[in-house]
Design an enzyme around this catalytic site. Structure first.
Site, PDB file in Angstrom:
ATOM      1  N   TYR A   2       1.357   8.397 -18.856  1.00  0.00           N
ATOM      2  CA  TYR A   2       1.776   9.141 -20.043  1.00  0.00           C
ATOM      3  C   TYR A   2       3.103   9.846 -19.800  1.00  0.00           C
ATOM      4  O   TYR A   2       4.035   9.760 -20.612  1.00  0.00           O
ATOM      5  CB  TYR A   2       0.692  10.150 -20.413  1.00  0.00           C
ATOM      6  CG  TYR A   2       1.051  11.073 -21.555  1.00  0.00           C
ATOM      7  CD1 TYR A   2       0.874  10.676 -22.872  1.00  0.00           C
ATOM      8  CD2 TYR A   2       1.554  12.355 -21.318  1.00  0.00           C
ATOM      9  CE1 TYR A   2       1.196  11.522 -23.932  1.00  0.00           C
ATOM     10  CE2 TYR A   2       1.876  13.206 -22.356  1.00  0.00           C
ATOM     11  CZ  TYR A   2       1.692  12.782 -23.664  1.00  0.00           C
ATOM     12  OH  TYR A   2       2.021  13.623 -24.702  1.00  0.00           O
TER      13      TYR A   2
ATOM     14  N   LYS B 105       6.906   9.439 -21.624  1.00  0.00           N
ATOM     15  CA  LYS B 105       7.635  10.506 -22.300  1.00  0.00           C
ATOM     16  C   LYS B 105       9.024  10.693 -21.695  1.00  0.00           C
ATOM     17  O   LYS B 105      10.002  10.956 -22.416  1.00  0.00           O
ATOM     18  CB  LYS B 105       6.831  11.804 -22.254  1.00  0.00           C
ATOM     19  CG  LYS B 105       5.524  11.728 -23.039  1.00  0.00           C
ATOM     20  CD  LYS B 105       5.755  11.279 -24.473  1.00  0.00           C
ATOM     21  CE  LYS B 105       4.497  11.225 -25.294  1.00  0.00           C
ATOM     22  NZ  LYS B 105       4.727  10.791 -26.687  1.00  0.00           N
TER      23      LYS B 105
END
Length: 252
Positions: free
Chosen positions: A155, A159
């Site tokens: 994750y 980002k």
């Protein structure tokens, strides 16, 4: 919580991940400001929340697939084009230690979070270039784009990648009037509650994230390009995020 006043009358906005908490707030805020919104999500049932709102069209599909991204832009062209792209779609539920994450799961997170943003951003940029006009991209990042969460390596990598993608768009396409910025929110929940790890002392409302998107996509932010706006109550400014641990260190 009242909306920040921006006028998007006549504007066409694409919101991905529209069935989620932040996605629903984004759709609501943009339509309240006068925009027509295409709401896209892999969750077809979740899109039913928009009902028969004439300002909202919906499309279900996995945006990591090129044919779905193509279908989205075919829909947009039939309905007058695109002014603002909001890349909000993300797989957020994976909590797996880096040492244990499989290549398949890693690839799934990268596809859902970063590949989807790339596919749509490139198509939006080509659409605006070919039309001889500019446009605005707002992508959802996270504090994990520059700092690491526990057990969320994939994750966080996505980002950081979204922030890098936004900078690349700003540098390569800014001369065409195309802007790309990010929002990095923290602790977004449906109802605001106290939070001791955030300097502001509370969590972030999804509407506050949506209001930041309204600003970044507007002429008021014309000189912001390749920027990351932290909507986090000061979390990113804090050296340590656990006041209790910080107090314990000072006592040791």
């Amino acid at each position: 919580m009242s909306s920040v006043q921006f006028d998007y009358t006549g504007e066409r906005v694409l919101v991905t991940g529209a069935a989620g908490l932040i996605g629903r707030a984004l759709v609501q805020r943009f339509t309240e400001a006068g925009a027509e919104v295409l709401a896209v999500d892999v969750d077809a049932d979740g899109l039913k929340v928009f009902g028969d709102d004439p300002r909202v069209a919906t499309l279900a599909g996995d945006l990591a697939h090129e044919e779905v991204a193509d279908a989205v832009f075919a829909t947009l062209r039939r309905n007058g084009g695109l002014d603002v792209l909001v890349n909000n779609a993300a797989m957020t539920e994976v909590r797996t230690p880096l040492i244990d994450i499989s290549a398949g799961l890693w690839d799934a997170v990268i596809a859902a979070n970063l590949r989807s943003a790339y596919l749509l951003s490139v198509r939006a940029a080509r659409h605006w270039r070919d039309a001889g006009r500019g446009g605005a991209i707002v992508s959802l990042s996270s504090p994990g784009g520059s700092r690491a969460h526990e057990d969320q390596s994939a994750y966080d990598v996505t980002k950081a990648g979204i922030e890098a993608l936004s900078r690349a768009i700003a540098v390569e396409l800014g001369g065409l009037g195309i802007r790309a910025n990010c929002i990095a929110p923290a602790s977004v929940v449906g109802e605001i509650r106290p939070a001791t790890d955030i300097p502001a002392g509370r969590t972030t409302a999804p509407e506050e994230v949506a209001d930041a998107a309204l600003y970044l996509a507007s002429p008021a932010a014309a000189q912001l390009n390749g920027h990351v706006l932290h909507v986090d109550g000061g979390l990113h400014a804090r050296l340590r995020t656990d006041p209790a641990q910080e107090q314990q260190r000072s006592e040791d």
